[in-house]
Motif scaffolding. Structure first.
Motif, PDB file in Angstrom:
ATOM      1  N   ASP A 162       0.652  -1.584  -0.332  1.00  0.00           N
ATOM      2  CA  ASP A 162      -0.147  -0.128   0.019  1.00  0.00           C
ATOM      3  C   ASP A 162       0.830   1.623  -0.237  1.00  0.00           C
ATOM      4  OD1 ASP A 162      -2.491  -1.728   0.241  1.00  0.00           O
ATOM      5  OD2 ASP A 162      -2.774  -1.122   2.449  1.00  0.00           O
ATOM      6  N   GLY A 163       0.035   2.295  -0.663  1.00  0.00           N
ATOM      7  CA  GLY A 163       0.795   3.341  -0.377  1.00  0.00           C
ATOM      8  C   GLY A 163       0.288   4.184   0.649  1.00  0.00           C
ATOM      9  N   LYS A 164       1.118   5.521   1.466  1.00  0.00           N
ATOM     10  CA  LYS A 164       0.585   6.674   2.154  1.00  0.00           C
ATOM     11  C   LYS A 164      -0.909   7.295   1.579  1.00  0.00           C
ATOM     12  CE  LYS A 164       4.576   6.169   3.888  1.00  0.00           C
ATOM     13  NZ  LYS A 164       5.319   5.481   5.272  1.00  0.00           N
ATOM     14  N   LEU A 165      -1.598   6.976   3.073  1.00  0.00           N
ATOM     15  CA  LEU A 165      -3.299   7.162   2.889  1.00  0.00           C
ATOM     16  C   LEU A 165      -3.135   8.557   4.039  1.00  0.00           C
ATOM     17  CD1 LEU A 165      -6.097   6.657   1.904  1.00  0.00           C
ATOM     18  CD2 LEU A 165      -6.500   5.164   4.196  1.00  0.00           C
ATOM     19  N   ILE A 166      -3.766   9.497   3.268  1.00  0.00           N
ATOM     20  CA  ILE A 166      -3.977  10.951   3.256  1.00  0.00           C
ATOM     21  C   ILE A 166      -4.875  11.459   3.401  1.00  0.00           C
ATOM     22  CG2 ILE A 166      -3.094  12.993   3.265  1.00  0.00           C
ATOM     23  CD1 ILE A 166      -0.777  12.220   1.584  1.00  0.00           C
ATOM     24  N   LEU A 167      -6.030  11.577   5.058  1.00  0.00           N
ATOM     25  CA  LEU A 167      -7.103  12.360   4.607  1.00  0.00           C
ATOM     26  C   LEU A 167      -7.401  14.020   4.630  1.00  0.00           C
ATOM     27  CD1 LEU A 167     -10.478  11.386   5.544  1.00  0.00           C
ATOM     28  CD2 LEU A 167      -9.417  11.710   7.328  1.00  0.00           C
ATOM     29  N   ASN A 173       1.148  15.237  -6.715  1.00  0.00           N
ATOM     30  CA  ASN A 173       2.561  15.740  -8.419  1.00  0.00           C
ATOM     31  C   ASN A 173       3.591  16.143  -9.253  1.00  0.00           C
ATOM     32  OD1 ASN A 173       1.140  12.340  -9.859  1.00  0.00           O
ATOM     33  ND2 ASN A 173      -0.280  13.547  -8.885  1.00  0.00           N
ATOM     34  N   ARG A 174       2.287  17.886  -8.816  1.00  0.00           N
ATOM     35  CA  ARG A 174       3.814  18.539  -8.870  1.00  0.00           C
ATOM     36  C   ARG A 174       5.065  17.994  -8.263  1.00  0.00           C
ATOM     37  NH1 ARG A 174       2.953  23.785 -11.213  1.00  0.00           N
ATOM     38  NH2 ARG A 174       4.686  25.310 -11.112  1.00  0.00           N
ATOM     39  N   ILE A 175       5.143  17.623  -7.628  1.00  0.00           N
ATOM     40  CA  ILE A 175       6.372  17.587  -6.854  1.00  0.00           C
ATOM     41  C   ILE A 175       7.562  16.467  -7.420  1.00  0.00           C
ATOM     42  CG2 ILE A 175       6.412  19.263  -5.005  1.00  0.00           C
ATOM     43  CD1 ILE A 175       5.499  17.228  -3.373  1.00  0.00           C
ATOM     44  N   GLY A 176       6.778  15.554  -8.247  1.00  0.00           N
ATOM     45  CA  GLY A 176       7.586  15.017  -8.277  1.00  0.00           C
ATOM     46  C   GLY A 176       6.558  13.621  -7.750  1.00  0.00           C
ATOM     47  N   LYS A 177       5.897  13.212  -6.972  1.00  0.00           N
ATOM     48  CA  LYS A 177       5.091  12.351  -6.090  1.00  0.00           C
ATOM     49  C   LYS A 177       4.188  11.226  -7.602  1.00  0.00           C
ATOM     50  CE  LYS A 177       7.428  13.393  -2.416  1.00  0.00           C
ATOM     51  NZ  LYS A 177       8.397  12.490  -2.267  1.00  0.00           N
ATOM     52  N   LEU A 226      -1.778   1.623  -6.519  1.00  0.00           N
ATOM     53  CA  LEU A 226      -1.168   1.853  -7.055  1.00  0.00           C
ATOM     54  C   LEU A 226      -0.901   3.115  -7.572  1.00  0.00           C
ATOM     55  CD1 LEU A 226      -4.629   1.501  -9.694  1.00  0.00           C
ATOM     56  CD2 LEU A 226      -2.569   0.109  -9.393  1.00  0.00           C
ATOM     57  N   ALA A 227      -0.858   4.083  -6.169  1.00  0.00           N
ATOM     58  CA  ALA A 227      -0.205   5.230  -6.062  1.00  0.00           C
ATOM     59  C   ALA A 227       1.107   5.195  -4.950  1.00  0.00           C
ATOM     60  CB  ALA A 227      -1.000   6.539  -6.237  1.00  0.00           C
ATOM     61  N   ASP A 228       1.713   6.442  -4.487  1.00  0.00           N
ATOM     62  CA  ASP A 228       2.561   5.983  -3.972  1.00  0.00           C
ATOM     63  C   ASP A 228       1.881   7.090  -2.349  1.00  0.00           C
ATOM     64  OD1 ASP A 228       4.771   4.742  -4.491  1.00  0.00           O
ATOM     65  OD2 ASP A 228       5.852   5.874  -5.385  1.00  0.00           O
ATOM     66  N   TYR A 229       0.799   7.440  -2.822  1.00  0.00           N
ATOM     67  CA  TYR A 229       0.202   8.198  -1.989  1.00  0.00           C
ATOM     68  C   TYR A 229      -1.394   8.899  -2.084  1.00  0.00           C
ATOM     69  CZ  TYR A 229       4.261  10.322  -0.712  1.00  0.00           C
ATOM     70  OH  TYR A 229       6.385  10.290  -0.221  1.00  0.00           O
ATOM     71  N   VAL A 230      -2.243   8.875  -2.006  1.00  0.00           N
ATOM     72  CA  VAL A 230      -3.351   8.306  -2.477  1.00  0.00           C
ATOM     73  C   VAL A 230      -4.101   9.461  -0.814  1.00  0.00           C
ATOM     74  CG1 VAL A 230      -5.794   7.427  -1.853  1.00  0.00           C
ATOM     75  CG2 VAL A 230      -3.634   6.049  -2.979  1.00  0.00           C
TER      76      VAL A 230
END
Length: 559
Positions: A56-61, A86-90, A294-298
């Motif tokens: 799993d990626g990181k989950l941000i609420l 996404n702009r900062i390369g994540k 699918l993503a590193d940060y959600v």
């Protein structure tokens, strides 16, 4: 001053990419997408199953202070933060809810973000989208029809006609349908009884779709729905009515998450849409879990203020789905904080540090509440043109007293360029691994004590109160084996209390519980508090009065 474009004008000027290209950003094969035109698609169930073993990626609420007419911008911040990461390369994706037609044509308007932090196609998302809500409405009302049909053809399950509890739904605000009498008109129309409608987003079917993990779990939960009771008070379920199979068929495609894009062509999953004031207020578990593979940060959101959306996200969604959030963003605006400090809406553009100081108590309680769940937070100040430097600094200083950073955000006006600092702070917070997520109460706690815990710990109340009938409902649910369920509080979103006019951070009030409803399929107990309605009404001047088509056939008035 340059003309400020409306949300729909900005969305219409966007340059969307084919949805297959958006899928490629998450390495989704084109054949695993079920396209709905060129700019939206569903993920196939087989593909979702194939990625279950991935980490799993990181989950941000993203949550917020208590909402006000001044506006907070929670969805806008969710979209902006996803673009910013996404702009900062994540490698980031967002997960938000589908809008309901009720508020879209009522008072709130759409829910696709705003300004230069939106998801598109904005018109489709705010209207019929991929038909998920219509499928939920149909499944709910199929069950209603089968209940009444069963009674008509002899009532073999021995329903007590006074205790049929399943309600019909529609995805529109219509107070006239809250309480109805159905089956009038003679013998051929069945047996008259009292009934009613809820809005689709309050349907247990909506909650089930958003909490189910796969097709089998969906059918199991649908079968467990309690539709009524016999004279001996034993429950009758949808499975006994033999409705669960057909309901699952109606919901099979709706269970698949929807993939769209932001204005900056980043991936966004929009799926499910229970309200947070009358339901659990989170997008679907299956969409969130898929995005995490699918993503590193959600980046996901929970409805309304943190007292409703975030509490239910933590205590219901995360508990049931085994999710462990890594960070939280609490969205606030200077205008909303001043409104909580007693400033009228028409005076919010004037600097008022005294009112700001008073209103900060609302933000402070939300900060304390989120900390109780062991999730580190940052405050995102969603900037308005009227905000002054002194007001912004006052908010930053206040948050610093809690050991929390407050970051100025300008994503509404500048897109991802206006939210880079927040993106860096959130990524660092999530990567630090300091989250020690915990729920507010244990499964084993008695149901009434769970409710009292939420009221005291989150709302600042002295206690919850209910008459003998309500207390007996809680006791009956425990006796029937539902005592391990979490509590889903239905109350006003505008206050920590049940009085929508009581702003700021009221304390030592009581929370009156009007009714308890069992959601045996969704696996929680709904406590309906104060004057909250599960079927809203339209305002005096609904947004629908200003929505239409222009001479070119394009939608106007949608926001």
């Amino acid at each position: 001053m340059a003309e400020v474009k409306s949300d729909i004008e900005i969305a219409r000027a966007a340059s969307p990419r084919p949805i297959q290209e958006i899928g490629e950003k998450l390495a989704i094969p084109p054949e695993s997408l079920v396209p709905f035109g060129h700019d939206k698609a569903k993920l196939s169930a087989d593909y979702i199953s194939s990625i279950n073993g991935r980490p799993d990626g990181k989950l941000i609420l993203v949550t917020a202070i208590s909402p006000t007419p001044a506006g907070e911008g929670k969805t806008t911040t969710t979209v902006g933060l996803g673009d910013g990461l996404n702009r900062i390369g994540k490698k980031a994706a967002i997960c938000i809810r589908e809008p309901s037609l009720g508020p879209c044509f009522g008072m709130k308007g759409g829910a696709a973000g705003g300004g230069y932090a939106q998801v598109i196609p904005m018109e489709d998302i705010n209207l019929h989208f991929t038909g998920d809500f219509h499928a939920i409405t149909s499944a709910n009302n199929l069950l209603s029809a089968m209940v009444d049909n069963h009674v008509y053809w002899g009532n073999g399950l021995e329903f007590d006609m006074r205790r049929i509890v399943w309600r019909r739904v529609m995805d529109m605000n219509d107070r006239a349908l809250r309480e109805i009498v159905c089956s009038l008109g003679g013998v051929s129309n069945g047996f008259p009884r009292e009934g009613g409608f809820d809005i689709t987003v309050a349907s247990e079917v909506m909650a089930i779709l958003c909490l189910a993990t796969d097709r089998e779990d969906l059918r199991r939960r649908l079968g467990n729905i309690v539709v009524g009771y016999r004279r001996d008070r034993s429950p009758v379920t949808a499975r006994e009515i033999k409705a669960d199979g057909a309901m699952t068929v109606l919901l099979d495609q709706a269970l698949q998450p929807n993939l769209v894009q932001t204005l900056e062509n980043n991936p966004a999953f929009i799926h499910g849409g229970p309200f947070a004031n009358i339901a659990h207020g989170c997008n679907s578990v299956i969409a969130t879990k898929t995005a995490l593979k699918l993503a590193d940060y959600v980046v996901t959101e929970a409805g309304f203020g943190a007292d409703l959306g975030a509490e239910k996200f933590f205590d219901i969604k995360c508990r049931k789905a085994g999710l462990h959030p890594d960070a939280a963003v609490i969205v606030a605006t200077i205008r909303a904080i001043k409104h909580h400090g007693g400033v009228a809406k028409e005076d919010l553009n004037t600097e008022n540090l005294e009112a700001l100081d008073k209103g900060l108590a609302n933000l402070g309680r939300h900060l304390r509440n989120v900390a109780k769940f062991g999730v580190p937070a940052v405050v995102g100040i969603n900037r308005f043109l009227s905000d002054t430097e002194a007001e912004i600094q006052a908010v930053k200083d206040y948050c610093a007293e809690f050991g929390v950073e407050a970051v100025l955000c300008e994503h509404w006006a500048k897109g991802s360029a206006g939210v880079e600092e927040l993106a860096h702070k959130v990524a660092a917070l999530a990567d630090d691994g300091h989250a020690q997520f915990r729920t507010l109460y244990e499964d084993s706690m008695p149901l009434w004590d769970k409710l009292r815990t939420v009221c005291r710990e989150i709302y600042g109340a002295e206690d919850a109160i209910g008459d003998k009938k309500v207390r007996q409902q809680f006791a009956d649910y425990e006796a029937a084996g539902y005592g391990h369920f979490p509590i889903c509080v239905a109350k006003t979103q505008y206050s920590f209390s049940t009085d929508p006019n009581l702003k700021g951070a009221p304390s030592d009030h009581v929370v009156p519980v009007r009714e308890a409803r069992l959601s045996a399929g969704a696996e929680f107990i709904v406590a309906i508090c104060g004057e909250i309605m599960t079927m809203p009404g339209l305002p005096r001047t609904p947004a629908a009065e200003h929505i239409g088509l222009d001479e070119n056939g394009e939608i106007v008035g949608l926001f």
